[in-house]
Design a protein around this motif. Structure first.
Motif, mmCIF file in Angstrom:
data_model
loop_
_atom_site.group_PDB
_atom_site.id
_atom_site.type_symbol
_atom_site.label_atom_id
_atom_site.label_comp_id
_atom_site.label_asym_id
_atom_site.label_seq_id
_atom_site.Cartn_x
_atom_site.Cartn_y
_atom_site.Cartn_z
ATOM 1 N N TYR A 15 0.536 -6.481 11.044
ATOM 2 C CA TYR A 15 1.937 -6.481 11.407
ATOM 3 C C TYR A 15 1.999 -7.687 12.343
ATOM 4 O O TYR A 15 1.557 -7.294 13.725
ATOM 5 N N ALA A 20 -3.829 -4.261 10.819
ATOM 6 C CA ALA A 20 -3.565 -2.807 10.574
ATOM 7 C C ALA A 20 -4.745 -2.308 9.455
ATOM 8 O O ALA A 20 -5.053 -1.112 9.380
ATOM 9 N N LYS A 44 -3.390 4.396 6.510
ATOM 10 C CA LYS A 44 -3.293 4.813 5.296
ATOM 11 C C LYS A 44 -2.077 4.186 4.478
ATOM 12 O O LYS A 44 -2.126 3.880 3.479
ATOM 13 N N LYS A 49 1.135 0.619 1.018
ATOM 14 C CA LYS A 49 2.444 -0.512 0.993
ATOM 15 C C LYS A 49 1.872 -1.938 0.238
ATOM 16 O O LYS A 49 2.470 -2.439 -0.336
ATOM 17 N N GLU A 163 1.288 11.400 2.109
ATOM 18 C CA GLU A 163 1.398 12.629 2.834
ATOM 19 C C GLU A 163 2.623 13.594 2.254
ATOM 20 O O GLU A 163 3.518 14.017 2.728
ATOM 21 N N GLN A 195 -3.081 13.707 5.926
ATOM 22 C CA GLN A 195 -3.471 14.199 7.064
ATOM 23 C C GLN A 195 -4.226 15.546 7.072
ATOM 24 O O GLN A 195 -4.932 15.890 7.858
HETATM 25 P P1 ATP Z 1 0.744 7.744 9.863
HETATM 26 O O1 ATP Z 1 0.260 8.952 9.099
HETATM 27 O O2 ATP Z 1 1.136 7.878 10.867
HETATM 28 O O3 ATP Z 1 1.648 7.154 8.895
HETATM 29 P P2 ATP Z 1 -0.910 5.723 8.881
HETATM 30 O O4 ATP Z 1 -2.724 6.199 8.600
HETATM 31 O O5 ATP Z 1 -0.220 5.882 7.862
HETATM 32 O O6 ATP Z 1 -0.608 6.800 9.887
HETATM 33 P P3 ATP Z 1 -0.111 3.072 9.292
HETATM 34 O O7 ATP Z 1 1.432 3.634 9.340
HETATM 35 O O8 ATP Z 1 -0.652 2.302 8.069
HETATM 36 O O9 ATP Z 1 -1.292 4.365 9.356
HETATM 37 O O10 ATP Z 1 -0.226 2.371 10.713
HETATM 38 C C1 ATP Z 1 -1.332 1.577 10.797
HETATM 39 C C2 ATP Z 1 -1.043 0.606 12.156
HETATM 40 O O11 ATP Z 1 -0.280 -0.444 11.631
HETATM 41 C C3 ATP Z 1 -0.603 1.408 13.563
HETATM 42 O O12 ATP Z 1 -1.387 0.957 14.503
HETATM 43 C C4 ATP Z 1 0.616 1.289 13.576
HETATM 44 O O13 ATP Z 1 1.155 1.587 14.600
HETATM 45 C C5 ATP Z 1 0.834 -0.188 12.868
HETATM 46 N N1 ATP Z 1 2.183 -0.295 12.132
HETATM 47 C C6 ATP Z 1 2.696 0.581 11.110
HETATM 48 N N2 ATP Z 1 3.868 0.153 10.725
HETATM 49 C C7 ATP Z 1 4.111 -0.838 11.398
HETATM 50 C C8 ATP Z 1 5.418 -1.729 11.578
HETATM 51 N N3 ATP Z 1 6.423 -1.757 10.970
HETATM 52 N N4 ATP Z 1 5.259 -2.714 12.585
HETATM 53 C C9 ATP Z 1 4.237 -2.825 13.549
HETATM 54 N N5 ATP Z 1 3.041 -1.921 13.206
HETATM 55 C C10 ATP Z 1 3.100 -1.072 12.708
#
Ligand code: ATP
Length: 236
Positions: A15, A20, A44, A49, A163, A195
């Motif tokens: 991002y 990420a 995840k 995405k 989730e 999770q």
């Molecule tokens: P969660 O269960 O909280 O959704 P996750 O494992 O799905 O967690 P992601 O949402 O893929 O994690 O996020 C991975 C990283 O990317 C994290 O550090 C998050 O802060 C960052 N991130 C996610 N979406 C964005 C965005 N739209 N803009 C900037 N950073 C983002």
């Protein structure tokens, strides 16, 4: 080894300047339930995405049945891969039935769509009862059921669930996990992001554990459940 369905190789994503995903590789065989586990922010959702072409990776490849997966969302759906996204993203001002039909919008096989609708209603009779209600009037559990059914209405060979247990009462979570097992029995492959690691492993064939954008562990569900260091460090 069974037939490979989805293969993600060395996928990276960011991002802006924030990385990420770092060289993430996963594989899903036909007919399996594979979980991707890890705490908040592990990457995840970003992985899902990228797979469904909602986000462009910075590197790596994704193939489906041995061919490159298209990089346009509707083409990914056409290829047989759908997604029940994080937060469900139900269309609040449309009825349950219309939400389901949105899931089938790329299909022309009306008779088959009708059959799949009946199948969705046998999985979740609650949705049949509430088919004329607006999406926004459903409970959280019903919205999750609707998000799963909408993803099924495209008749996917692989469905990705982000989730599905989030924020739901334990009894609803159990119902949803039973349905996921049922989908597998009917031949649908599942990529489950969770999770709730113990619950996910209890129905999975295998799993990957992510931490800060990387896969830190992978194995069969039994191996991961038996790995105490893992459960303490990553799975809480
Ligand atoms: P969660 O269960 O909280 O959704 P996750 O494992 O799905 O967690 P992601 O949402 O893929 O994690 O996020 C991975 C990283 O990317 C994290 O550090 C998050 O802060 C960052 N991130 C996610 N979406 C964005 C965005 N739209 N803009 C900037 N950073 C983002």
């Amino acid at each position: 080894m069974g037939q490979s369905l989805l293969k993600v190789d060395n996928l990276s994503a960011a991002y802006g300047g924030i990385k990420a995903l770092n060289n993430v590789s996963i594989e899903i065989e036909e007919g399996k339930i594979v979980s991707v586990l890890g705490s908040n922010g592990a990457g995840k959702t970003t992985l899902l995405k990228c797979i469904c072409a909602a986000m462009k990776p910075t590197g790596g490849t994704i193939s489906f049945r041995g061919k490159p997966l298209p990089n346009k969302p509707h083409e990914v759906v056409k290829a047989g891969l759908t997604h029940a996204p994080e937060g469900r993203q139900i269309l609040a001002n449309m009825t349950v039935m219309d939400n389901l039909m949105v899931g089938a919008y790329l299909r022309n096989d009306k008779a088959e769509v009708k059959k799949d609708l009946e199948y969705a209603f046998t999985l979740f009779p609650r949705l049949k009862e509430r088919q004329k209600q607006y999406g926004g009037h459903l409970s959280g559990g019903e919205q999750q059921m609707l998000a799963i059914c909408r993803a099924l209405m495209a008749k996917p060979s692989l469905v990705m669930l982000d989730e599905p247990s989030l924020g739901l009462a334990p009894i609803i979570v159990s119902q949803i996990f039973d349905i996921i097992k049922e989908l597998k029995k009917n031949g649908t492959s599942i990529l489950l992001v969770e999770q709730n690691a113990y619950k996910a492993l209890s129905i999975s064939d295998s799993a990957y554990v992510m931490s800060v954008g990387s896969i830190v562990k992978q194995g069969s569900a039994e191996e991961l459940l038996a790995d105490k260091s893992l459960t303490e460090a990553y799975l809480g």
